[in-house]
Design an enzyme around this catalytic site. Structure first.
Site, mmCIF file in Angstrom:
data_model
loop_
_atom_site.group_PDB
_atom_site.id
_atom_site.type_symbol
_atom_site.label_atom_id
_atom_site.label_comp_id
_atom_site.label_asym_id
_atom_site.label_seq_id
_atom_site.Cartn_x
_atom_site.Cartn_y
_atom_site.Cartn_z
ATOM 1 N N HIS A 40 0.902 -1.119 -0.038
ATOM 2 C CA HIS A 40 -0.102 -0.102 0.119
ATOM 3 C C HIS A 40 1.036 1.318 0.008
ATOM 4 O O HIS A 40 0.524 2.520 0.190
ATOM 5 C CB HIS A 40 -1.060 -0.019 1.026
ATOM 6 C CG HIS A 40 -2.192 -0.828 0.772
ATOM 7 N ND1 HIS A 40 -3.460 -0.536 0.482
ATOM 8 C CD2 HIS A 40 -2.011 -2.346 1.049
ATOM 9 C CE1 HIS A 40 -4.011 -1.783 0.719
ATOM 10 N NE2 HIS A 40 -3.557 -2.805 0.786
ATOM 11 N N THR A 41 2.277 1.267 -0.347
ATOM 12 C CA THR A 41 2.894 2.238 -0.517
ATOM 13 C C THR A 41 2.989 2.745 -1.845
ATOM 14 O O THR A 41 3.345 4.057 -1.937
ATOM 15 C CB THR A 41 4.727 1.717 0.012
ATOM 16 O OG1 THR A 41 4.597 0.451 -0.874
ATOM 17 C CG2 THR A 41 4.962 1.557 1.433
ATOM 18 N N ASP A 42 2.386 1.979 -2.777
ATOM 19 C CA ASP A 42 2.475 2.604 -4.361
ATOM 20 C C ASP A 42 1.478 3.865 -4.399
ATOM 21 O O ASP A 42 2.081 4.760 -4.952
ATOM 22 C CB ASP A 42 2.154 1.439 -5.114
ATOM 23 C CG ASP A 42 0.683 0.846 -5.107
ATOM 24 O OD1 ASP A 42 0.010 1.247 -4.052
ATOM 25 O OD2 ASP A 42 0.421 0.259 -5.964
ATOM 26 N N SER A 73 -12.264 -15.166 -23.835
ATOM 27 C CA SER A 73 -11.222 -15.936 -22.743
ATOM 28 C C SER A 73 -11.438 -17.292 -22.602
ATOM 29 O O SER A 73 -12.671 -17.946 -22.718
ATOM 30 C CB SER A 73 -11.508 -15.169 -21.370
ATOM 31 O OG SER A 73 -11.100 -15.880 -20.412
ATOM 32 N N LEU A 134 -2.455 -11.987 -6.583
ATOM 33 C CA LEU A 134 -1.272 -12.182 -7.554
ATOM 34 C C LEU A 134 -1.198 -11.401 -8.885
ATOM 35 O O LEU A 134 -0.640 -11.778 -9.621
ATOM 36 C CB LEU A 134 -1.063 -13.676 -7.656
ATOM 37 C CG LEU A 134 -1.048 -14.661 -6.700
ATOM 38 C CD1 LEU A 134 -0.947 -15.941 -6.887
ATOM 39 C CD2 LEU A 134 0.418 -14.314 -5.765
ATOM 40 N N SER A 136 -3.929 -10.909 -11.231
ATOM 41 C CA SER A 136 -4.452 -11.472 -12.288
ATOM 42 C C SER A 136 -4.792 -10.534 -13.180
ATOM 43 O O SER A 136 -4.710 -10.572 -14.580
ATOM 44 C CB SER A 136 -5.311 -12.379 -11.934
ATOM 45 O OG SER A 136 -6.285 -12.167 -11.299
ATOM 46 N N SER A 137 -5.499 -9.337 -12.827
ATOM 47 C CA SER A 137 -6.170 -8.245 -13.636
ATOM 48 C C SER A 137 -4.900 -7.549 -14.259
ATOM 49 O O SER A 137 -5.081 -7.113 -15.549
ATOM 50 C CB SER A 137 -6.994 -7.363 -12.894
ATOM 51 O OG SER A 137 -6.436 -7.021 -11.675
ATOM 52 N N GLU A 169 -7.404 0.415 -15.539
ATOM 53 C CA GLU A 169 -7.898 -0.087 -14.308
ATOM 54 C C GLU A 169 -8.744 1.105 -13.386
ATOM 55 O O GLU A 169 -9.691 0.761 -12.757
ATOM 56 C CB GLU A 169 -7.001 -0.790 -13.475
ATOM 57 C CG GLU A 169 -7.594 -1.616 -12.087
ATOM 58 C CD GLU A 169 -6.970 -2.873 -11.843
ATOM 59 O OE1 GLU A 169 -6.197 -3.479 -12.917
ATOM 60 O OE2 GLU A 169 -7.535 -3.316 -10.807
ATOM 61 N N ASP A 181 1.036 -3.145 -9.446
ATOM 62 C CA ASP A 181 0.872 -4.576 -10.118
ATOM 63 C C ASP A 181 1.207 -4.218 -11.730
ATOM 64 O O ASP A 181 2.076 -5.274 -12.217
ATOM 65 C CB ASP A 181 -0.619 -4.815 -10.096
ATOM 66 C CG ASP A 181 -0.995 -4.858 -8.743
ATOM 67 O OD1 ASP A 181 -0.141 -5.012 -7.751
ATOM 68 O OD2 ASP A 181 -2.313 -4.978 -8.317
HETATM 69 C C1 GLA Z 1 -3.160 -4.111 -4.831
HETATM 70 C C2 GLA Z 1 -2.943 -2.813 -5.854
HETATM 71 C C3 GLA Z 1 -1.894 -2.269 -5.863
HETATM 72 C C4 GLA Z 1 -1.183 -2.063 -4.269
HETATM 73 C C5 GLA Z 1 -1.229 -3.245 -3.596
HETATM 74 C C6 GLA Z 1 -0.908 -3.011 -2.104
HETATM 75 O O1 GLA Z 1 -2.464 -5.052 -5.459
HETATM 76 O O2 GLA Z 1 -3.666 -3.052 -7.075
HETATM 77 O O3 GLA Z 1 -1.867 -0.894 -6.601
HETATM 78 O O4 GLA Z 1 -1.605 -1.059 -3.517
HETATM 79 O O5 GLA Z 1 -2.715 -3.668 -3.550
HETATM 80 O O6 GLA Z 1 0.447 -3.069 -2.101
#
Ligand code: GLA
Length: 400
Positions: A40-42, A73, A134, A136-137, A169, A181
């Site tokens: 959650h730092t992003d 798909s 993980l 996937s999206s 997204e 991600d």
């Molecule tokens: C999800 C979000 C990311 C990031 C993580 C937590 O994967 O898509 O942007 O915030 O949670 O680090």
């Protein structure tokens, strides 16, 4: 049948031909990821340390000339159809296809509407587990972004393509995620971890990451708790972080220095939210300490001292359990059991509320740890967790 016809690429080509009655122009893939640390730092413009997994989404694609987009798909029934000219956020009933259509919309919004005007046929196939944290999206989005970049000869660097996929997204699918991600899916490299500075995504910095070379394994344990219900919780924490940054007078929590954390906390209101969500002090403490942990882990990894990162991982888990409050019983159980069974460290990875836990363990002790975790789950009547060893893999690319 030659052995080749069983490769993911050939399967994607064959399925594309079966659905659309012609050959694709190519097959592109983008991987899922685990984040070693920095959660959650992003969206606080901070630091993360993802590695790409050997699981990926693949897009087999061919251009059309009639303005239609058709998306199929291997993991869903039917073909979703749309017109390029009518793509817009907020359309109902697109389901999973929104990840694909969102990227096309973002490309049009970024000035490439003329290039895309003819439309596309797209067949997707993915072996990234869904709902497991993980990414996937992002894998779907980035496979499509990589395909379009090459087919239309667009001049996007990998980080630019990641930002485009994030825009899909955020604005099209409607999920307020950060850029972790998509950056992992586009920019990770085989045998490396990506030291991601979310304030400066254009500078891609890799660090060699090879647990096996140090006699270690990075296990990924899927708790089987789907993390999808965490959407409101995610948005609430993100809003809280932005509020805290505003109160502290900084552009983002990234700007609160670790050495000044205590003084910063003093300036924020005390206590938690009435509904049990963490108060601002807790949010800030998690973000600032996790940024700091990423720095220390990245330094140790670069120095070939991965073994010494274990305690930092477990500390990171305590922080997201107690301060950010995004863990759950099953994730805590994996962490506690793994560490008690001899793991060097463990933490929940990804958005939270379940999904996967990463466990750093001596290779020789990996089986004992997975057995102990399986036994702890069985004892409590919980569905058996799945575990695999993460082999740091490549980012998005064309399959030749
Ligand atoms: C999800 C979000 C990311 C990031 C993580 C937590 O994967 O898509 O942007 O915030 O949670 O680090």
């Amino acid at each position: 049948m030659t052995q080749d016809q069983n490769t993911p690429k050939d399967r994607a080509r064959k399925e594309f031909a079966a659905v659309f009655g012609r050959d694709p122009e190519g097959v592109w893939q983008a991987p899922g990821r685990v984040n070693v640390i920095g959660e959650h730092t992003d969206y606080n413009e901070g630091l993360c340390l993802p590695v790409a997994l050997p699981y990926a989404a693949r897009a087999a694609v061919a251009r059309r000339e009639d303005g239609l987009v058709r998306v199929h798909s291997a993991q869903a029934d039917g073909v979703v159809e749309a017109r390029v000219a009518e793509l817009a956020p907020g359309r109902e009933g697109e389901g999973w296809a929104a990840y694909v259509l969102g990227v096309l919309w973002a490309l049009c919004a970024d000035g490439h509407g003329d290039a895309l005007a003819g439309g596309l046929d797209v067949h997707m196939d993915s072996d990234v587990p869904t709902g497991a944290g993980l990414s996937s999206s992002a894998a779907l989005e980035c496979a499509v972004a990589a395909a379009c970049r090459e087919l239309y000869g667009l001049d996007y660097s990998d980080p630019q393509a990641a930002l485009l996929a994030q825009r899909a997204e955020n604005a099209y699918v409607g999920v307020p995620c950060g850029v972790l991600d998509q950056m992992a899916a586009m920019c990770c490299a085989e045998g490396s971890a990506l030291v991601l500075d979310c304030r400066d995504v254009m500078t891609v910095h890799q660090v060699p990451f090879d647990p096996a070379a140090e006699g270690l394994a990075l296990l990924v344990v899927d708790t089987r708790v789907k993390h999808t219900h965490g959407d409101n919780e995610y948005a609430a924490r993100r809003a809280g972080c932005e509020r805290a940054a505003g109160l502290l007078g900084v552009p983002a929590l990234r700007d609160v220095r670790y050495e000044e954390l205590d003084a910063a906390l003093e300036r924020l209101p005390e206590g938690d939210e009435p509904d049990g969500k963490p108060g601002l002090r807790r949010l800030v403490r998690h973000i600032v300490t996790d940024d700091h942990r990423v720095e220390r882990v990245a330094e140790l990894v670069a120095a070939g001292r991965l073994r010494e990162t274990g305690a930092l991982l477990t500390e990171g888990h305590a922080s997201l359990r107690d301060d950010y409050r995004i863990s759950c019983l099953e994730s805590d159980l994996v962490v506690e059991t793994a560490v008690a069974a001899g793991a060097l460290g463990a933490r929940q990875t990804g958005g939270g509320f379940g999904g996967c836990v990463v466990v750093l363990v001596e290779e020789a002790g990996a089986e004992a740890v997975t057995d102990a975790v399986a036994a702890a789950f069985a004892e409590r009547g919980l569905p058996a967790p799945r575990a695999f060893s993460a082999k740091p893999s490549a980012g998005a690319r064309r399959l030749d």
